[in-house]
Scaffold this active site. Structure first.
Site, PDB file in Angstrom:
ATOM      1  N   ARG A 281      33.891 -30.997 -37.432  1.00  0.00           N
ATOM      2  CA  ARG A 281      35.241 -31.263 -38.705  1.00  0.00           C
ATOM      3  C   ARG A 281      36.412 -30.808 -38.033  1.00  0.00           C
ATOM      4  NH1 ARG A 281      30.885 -29.706 -42.545  1.00  0.00           N
ATOM      5  NH2 ARG A 281      32.013 -27.891 -42.581  1.00  0.00           N
TER       6      ARG A 281
ATOM      7  N   ARG B 186      43.917 -37.769 -45.278  1.00  0.00           N
ATOM      8  CA  ARG B 186      43.281 -37.182 -43.886  1.00  0.00           C
ATOM      9  C   ARG B 186      43.467 -38.119 -43.068  1.00  0.00           C
ATOM     10  NH1 ARG B 186      37.636 -38.043 -46.275  1.00  0.00           N
ATOM     11  NH2 ARG B 186      36.933 -40.040 -45.491  1.00  0.00           N
TER      12      ARG B 186
ATOM     13  N   LYS C 164      43.106 -23.854 -47.599  1.00  0.00           N
ATOM     14  CA  LYS C 164      43.557 -24.694 -48.275  1.00  0.00           C
ATOM     15  C   LYS C 164      43.309 -24.574 -49.758  1.00  0.00           C
ATOM     16  CE  LYS C 164      42.218 -28.401 -46.494  1.00  0.00           C
ATOM     17  NZ  LYS C 164      41.472 -27.829 -45.617  1.00  0.00           N
TER      18      LYS C 164
ATOM     19  N   ARG D 133      31.968 -18.124 -44.505  1.00  0.00           N
ATOM     20  CA  ARG D 133      31.793 -18.851 -45.892  1.00  0.00           C
ATOM     21  C   ARG D 133      30.391 -19.318 -45.799  1.00  0.00           C
ATOM     22  NH1 ARG D 133      35.005 -24.285 -47.290  1.00  0.00           N
ATOM     23  NH2 ARG D 133      33.649 -25.090 -45.993  1.00  0.00           N
TER      24      ARG D 133
ATOM     25  N   ARG E 221      25.856 -23.099 -47.725  1.00  0.00           N
ATOM     26  CA  ARG E 221      26.058 -24.231 -47.731  1.00  0.00           C
ATOM     27  C   ARG E 221      25.559 -25.042 -46.518  1.00  0.00           C
ATOM     28  NH1 ARG E 221      32.398 -24.875 -49.284  1.00  0.00           N
ATOM     29  NH2 ARG E 221      32.328 -26.824 -47.972  1.00  0.00           N
TER      30      ARG E 221
END
Length: 192
Positions: free
Chosen positions: A146, A90, A15, A129, A135
């Site tokens: 998630r 969301r 996205k 990622r 992260r």
């Protein structure tokens, strides 16, 4: 012609990348709640600390905080020429809030792009990622949580947008340029 779009899809569907490419192509701004949250987290301010307390557990930031940020952002002058919302709405409450925000600004949503991808592909992308960006909110458990939250809360919004004639679904698997072209074709249909 300016466009007001939402881009949806589970985390790892591309996205953010695709929203940035599309925004550049259309000459509009991208509004990413994820980027806003990460910016506040990096600054260590009150909102960032609050957002971090949720995202580190794989949970979503509460609606009240997110809605207020989006309302403020959509009232800024650079949004007048159009926008792409990435990561918002969301859930059903946020859909209603977005409708209210846009109505108060005298405008409406033009379209919703849903990126789709296989769960296994999403998990692999997110793991890559996490390794590259280091992260801390991208642990294996947090990623899985998630994706589950998306399936439970966000994915059902597509039925609402489809009923309103706003939804276009685009396969998010493949090379970035290939997916971008699929999206451009879909958006051409929204513009006509």
């Amino acid at each position: 012609m300016s466009l007001r779009l939402v881009i949806m899809g589970p985390q790892g569907s591309g996205k953010g990348t695709q929203a940035a490419l599309l925004a550049e192509r259309l000459g509009v701004v991208t509004i990413s709640t994820g980027d806003i949250f990460r910016s506040h987290m990096a600054a260590g301010d009150e909102l960032g600390t609050l957002a971090q307390s949720y995202t580190s557990r794989g949970e979503l930031v509460p609606d009240e905080v997110t809605n207020a940020m989006v309302r403020q952002r959509l009232a800024e002058p650079d949004v007048a020429e159009g926008f792409i919302l990435d990561g918002y709405p969301r859930n059903c409450t946020q859909v209603d809030e977005l409708d209210d925000i846009l109505a108060s600004l005298g405008t409406r949503l033009d379209g919703v792009i849903e990126l789709t991808a296989d769960r296994g592909e999403l998990l692999a992308r997110m793991a890559r990622r996490a390794a590259i960006e280091q992260r801390e909110d991208d642990t294996e458990d947090a990623i899985a949580r998630r994706l589950d939250i998306y399936a439970e809360q966000t994915a059902p919004l597509t039925a609402s947008y489809a009923a309103r004639g706003l939804l276009v679904t685009v396969e998010g698997t493949g090379e970035i340029a290939e997916v971008a072209e699929r999206i451009a074709t879909a958006v051409a249909g929204v513009r006509s």
